[in-house]
Design a protein around this motif. Structure first.
Motif, PDB file in Angstrom:
ATOM      1  N   LYS A 297      43.869  47.987  44.488  1.00 23.28           N
ATOM      2  CA  LYS A 297      43.709  48.695  43.230  1.00 23.28           C
ATOM      3  C   LYS A 297      45.008  48.719  42.425  1.00 23.28           C
ATOM      4  O   LYS A 297      46.096  48.636  42.983  1.00 23.28           O
ATOM      5  N   GLY A 298      44.872  48.834  41.122  1.00 27.20           N
ATOM      6  CA  GLY A 298      46.038  49.012  40.264  1.00 27.20           C
ATOM      7  C   GLY A 298      46.709  47.733  39.823  1.00 27.20           C
ATOM      8  O   GLY A 298      47.780  47.787  39.206  1.00 27.20           O
ATOM      9  N   LEU A 299      46.117  46.571  40.099  1.00 30.26           N
ATOM     10  CA  LEU A 299      46.752  45.311  39.685  1.00 30.26           C
ATOM     11  C   LEU A 299      46.561  45.060  38.187  1.00 30.26           C
ATOM     12  O   LEU A 299      47.451  44.510  37.533  1.00 30.26           O
ATOM     13  N   ASN A 300      45.412  45.421  37.664  1.00 28.15           N
ATOM     14  CA  ASN A 300      45.147  45.324  36.213  1.00 28.15           C
ATOM     15  C   ASN A 300      45.447  43.940  35.653  1.00 28.15           C
ATOM     16  O   ASN A 300      46.077  43.794  34.599  1.00 28.15           O
ATOM     17  N   ILE A 301      44.989  42.919  36.380  1.00 29.22           N
ATOM     18  CA  ILE A 301      45.220  41.554  35.911  1.00 29.22           C
ATOM     19  C   ILE A 301      44.308  41.226  34.735  1.00 29.22           C
ATOM     20  O   ILE A 301      44.677  40.482  33.830  1.00 29.22           O
ATOM     21  N   GLY A 302      43.114  41.785  34.740  1.00 26.23           N
ATOM     22  CA  GLY A 302      42.267  41.646  33.568  1.00 26.23           C
ATOM     23  C   GLY A 302      41.230  40.550  33.646  1.00 26.23           C
ATOM     24  O   GLY A 302      40.323  40.491  32.830  1.00 26.23           O
ATOM     25  N   TYR A 303      41.333  39.630  34.584  1.00 24.40           N
ATOM     26  CA  TYR A 303      40.316  38.594  34.713  1.00 24.40           C
ATOM     27  C   TYR A 303      40.217  38.212  36.189  1.00 24.40           C
ATOM     28  O   TYR A 303      41.187  38.328  36.939  1.00 24.40           O
ATOM     29  N   PRO A 304      39.056  37.761  36.640  1.00 26.43           N
ATOM     30  CA  PRO A 304      38.861  37.497  38.063  1.00 26.43           C
ATOM     31  C   PRO A 304      39.538  36.213  38.520  1.00 26.43           C
ATOM     32  O   PRO A 304      39.931  35.364  37.707  1.00 26.43           O
ATOM     33  N   ALA A 305      39.645  36.096  39.823  1.00 21.33           N
ATOM     34  CA  ALA A 305      40.149  34.852  40.398  1.00 21.33           C
ATOM     35  C   ALA A 305      39.120  33.750  40.188  1.00 21.33           C
ATOM     36  O   ALA A 305      37.953  34.005  39.862  1.00 21.33           O
ATOM     37  N   ASP A 306      39.527  32.493  40.379  1.00 23.03           N
ATOM     38  CA  ASP A 306      38.620  31.364  40.153  1.00 23.03           C
ATOM     39  C   ASP A 306      37.365  31.465  41.010  1.00 23.03           C
ATOM     40  O   ASP A 306      36.283  31.049  40.586  1.00 23.03           O
TER      41      ASP A 306
ATOM     42  N   HIS B  25      58.122  48.544  42.965  1.00 24.00           N
ATOM     43  CA  HIS B  25      58.164  49.570  44.008  1.00 24.00           C
ATOM     44  C   HIS B  25      56.826  50.280  44.182  1.00 24.00           C
ATOM     45  O   HIS B  25      56.573  50.909  45.198  1.00 24.00           O
ATOM     46  N   ALA B  26      55.954  50.181  43.166  1.00 24.59           N
ATOM     47  CA  ALA B  26      54.680  50.891  43.204  1.00 24.59           C
ATOM     48  C   ALA B  26      53.628  50.149  44.020  1.00 24.59           C
ATOM     49  O   ALA B  26      52.514  50.658  44.182  1.00 24.59           O
ATOM     50  N   PHE B  27      53.965  48.973  44.568  1.00 23.45           N
ATOM     51  CA  PHE B  27      52.973  48.160  45.260  1.00 23.45           C
ATOM     52  C   PHE B  27      53.350  47.973  46.726  1.00 23.45           C
ATOM     53  O   PHE B  27      54.532  47.903  47.085  1.00 23.45           O
TER      54      PHE B  27
ATOM     55  N   THR C  13      51.374  41.326  34.321  1.00 20.78           N
ATOM     56  CA  THR C  13      52.601  42.093  34.520  1.00 20.78           C
ATOM     57  C   THR C  13      52.280  43.401  35.228  1.00 20.78           C
ATOM     58  O   THR C  13      51.126  43.851  35.275  1.00 20.78           O
ATOM     59  N   HIS C  14      53.314  44.026  35.757  1.00 19.71           N
ATOM     60  CA  HIS C  14      53.180  45.301  36.454  1.00 19.71           C
ATOM     61  C   HIS C  14      54.271  46.253  35.956  1.00 19.71           C
ATOM     62  O   HIS C  14      55.285  45.814  35.397  1.00 19.71           O
TER      63      HIS C  14
ATOM     64  N   ALA D 150      60.585  49.117  36.052  1.00 17.87           N
ATOM     65  CA  ALA D 150      60.834  48.030  35.104  1.00 17.87           C
ATOM     66  C   ALA D 150      59.687  47.041  35.207  1.00 17.87           C
ATOM     67  O   ALA D 150      59.247  46.687  36.296  1.00 17.87           O
ATOM     68  N   GLU D 151      59.199  46.606  34.066  1.00 16.59           N
ATOM     69  CA  GLU D 151      58.080  45.671  34.049  1.00 16.59           C
ATOM     70  C   GLU D 151      58.471  44.340  34.680  1.00 16.59           C
ATOM     71  O   GLU D 151      59.580  43.841  34.487  1.00 16.59           O
ATOM     72  N   GLY D 152      57.547  43.776  35.461  1.00 14.47           N
ATOM     73  CA  GLY D 152      57.787  42.483  36.099  1.00 14.47           C
ATOM     74  C   GLY D 152      56.509  41.671  36.136  1.00 14.47           C
ATOM     75  O   GLY D 152      55.457  42.099  35.648  1.00 14.47           O
ATOM     76  N   ASP D 153      56.596  40.482  36.728  1.00 12.71           N
ATOM     77  CA  ASP D 153      55.468  39.553  36.728  1.00 12.71           C
ATOM     78  C   ASP D 153      54.613  39.694  37.984  1.00 12.71           C
ATOM     79  O   ASP D 153      55.118  39.964  39.081  1.00 12.71           O
ATOM     80  N   ILE D 154      53.316  39.494  37.789  1.00  9.58           N
ATOM     81  CA  ILE D 154      52.387  39.340  38.903  1.00  9.58           C
ATOM     82  C   ILE D 154      52.076  37.846  39.011  1.00  9.58           C
ATOM     83  O   ILE D 154      51.657  37.215  38.027  1.00  9.58           O
ATOM     84  N   LEU D 155      52.302  37.274  40.186  1.00 10.88           N
ATOM     85  CA  LEU D 155      52.156  35.832  40.396  1.00 10.88           C
ATOM     86  C   LEU D 155      51.076  35.539  41.424  1.00 10.88           C
ATOM     87  O   LEU D 155      50.787  36.369  42.301  1.00 10.88           O
ATOM     88  N   ASP D 156      50.497  34.338  41.354  1.00 14.82           N
ATOM     89  CA  ASP D 156      49.645  33.885  42.450  1.00 14.82           C
ATOM     90  C   ASP D 156      50.517  33.156  43.468  1.00 14.82           C
ATOM     91  O   ASP D 156      51.747  33.056  43.295  1.00 14.82           O
ATOM     92  N   ARG D 157      49.917  32.674  44.526  1.00 14.79           N
ATOM     93  CA  ARG D 157      50.701  32.054  45.613  1.00 14.79           C
ATOM     94  C   ARG D 157      51.381  30.759  45.189  1.00 14.79           C
ATOM     95  O   ARG D 157      52.327  30.304  45.847  1.00 14.79           O
TER      96      ARG D 157
END
Length: 369
Positions: A244-253, A236-238, A231-232, A217-224
């Motif tokens: 690898k496999g985070l696919n956030i699409g843009y780098p951290a600051d 369970h896949a992490f 989203t992911h 089921a799709e869920g959110d990827i959050l920072d601290r």
């Protein structure tokens, strides 16, 4: 002694059984059928316990000259290892199925049956040693060849189980020596490749296997700080430490890569952050055991080494029993420690005990929101 030799179909267990015979023991070989998929063959498989493995074990037993049986432990294996693996991942933990198999199958279910049939010990091809202290107490130690040492995955054994365990390969200098010995003995498994990866996921696709078992089921990827980064497809896949496999699409600051810091199965969230946030200053678990006699005065901190993966290096630490937990404090922060992993505690070469990690304390506090 009457010895039951657990024969996986590999070269290690075959040579271990042969050595037990040479030592003068009355040996019977047994192969554990752990899967109810009779069509499973090694072709394309990276696991163990296939039909081909049982045939290899039988051929080895015939050459060694010992009786040989196949015992069906598939139901127990499914309940105690496979189902446990699924449940742990579903809870956001990272289990070690080899530890569970040694704990609940090879040195619990198998040993229990062996003793009920009048056997004195179970022999396996693990690379580890059993030594006896001045008072006659048996201790589990690393193998002579640290490169092949498997004492970590045996850290779950108890004092009672050590009384009935036999590891004939513990003093062997190298795996090459075992293969050469197998060749001299005429064992066809002399050059058989080692099994690796999770035996019940023979194609190695853990993520796909788990998705099939528990759904995705799709869920959110959050920072601290709780900010949504993306989203992911399913928490369970992490696992903690994954990059690898985070696919956030843009780098951290700061432009640096991000790693999985936490998996929250109840909310289906994955928390990511910088690599340094993976460092932990303390780890603890309430499910602990001692491999032989436990330390005296364990309520006070004592010096030790801790190892958190089968092939990781041990690191200096202190440990103590506190509030029902085995609490371990490494001298330097450890990276990528995940709940569900096993922490094995050593004093020198001796395996003192272990715990399943329930919680960790980050060495880098989260930023204040």
């Amino acid at each position: 002694m009457k010895v039951l030799a657990a024969m996986s179909g590999g070269v290690d267990s075959a040579v271990a059984a042969a050595r037990a015979v040479e030592a003068g023991h009355e040996v019977v070989g047994v192969h554990l059928a752990l899967s109810r998929m009779p069509g499973t063959l090694r072709t394309g498989s990276r696991g163990c316990c296939t039909i081909e493995d049982s045939m290899d074990a039988q051929r080895a037993a015939n050459i060694i000259g010992i009786p040989y049986y196949v015992w069906d432990f598939s139901e127990r294996f499914k309940l105690d290892v496979v189902d446990d693996f699924i449940a742990e991942y579903s809870a956001g933990r990272t289990p070690n199925p080899c530890m569970r198999c040694n704990e609940r199958i090879k040195f619990a279910a198998l040993l229990e049956k062996a003793l009920s049939l009048g056997f004195d010990a179970v022999c396996t091809g693990h690379y580890a040693s059993i030594l006896t202290d001045a008072d006659g107490n048996r201790e589990l130690h690393r193998a002579a060849a640290w490169a092949k040492d498997q004492s970590y995955v045996l850290g779950v054994l108890t004092a009672e189980q050590l009384e009935h365990a036999m590891f004939p390969l513990g003093d062997t200098p190298s795996k090459a020596d075992v293969r050469a010995e197998a060749t001299r003995r005429g064992l066809a498994v002399a050059n058989k490749p080692d099994s690796h990866d999770i035996c019940f996921i023979p194609d190695g696709d853990t993520r796909g296997w788990l998705a099939d078992k528990v759904g995705a089921a799709e869920g959110d990827i959050l920072d601290r700080s709780g900010n949504k980064l993306g989203t992911h497809p399913g928490a369970h896949a992490f696992t903690v430490g994954q990059r690898k496999g985070l696919n956030i699409g843009y780098p951290a600051d700061d432009g640096k890569p991000r790693f999985v810091l936490e998996v929250r199965p109840k909310t289906n969230e994955v928390v990511v952050g910088p690599k340094e946030a993976l460092d932990v200053s303390e780890l603890a678990g309430s499910k602990y055991s001692w491999a032989g006699l436990g330390p005296l005065g364990a309520e006070e901190p004592f010096d030790c080494d801790v190892q958190i993966r089968a092939h990781a290096d041990p690191v200096p630490a202190t440990a103590q029993l506190r509030d029902g937990e085995l609490v371990i404090t490494p001298r330097e922060p450890l990276g990528g420690v995940a709940p569900g992993q096993t922490a094995v505690v050593y004093i020198g070469t001796r395996v003192l005990g272990q715990c399943t990690i329930d919680r960790t304390v980050s060495a880098v506090p989260a930023p204040v929101a």
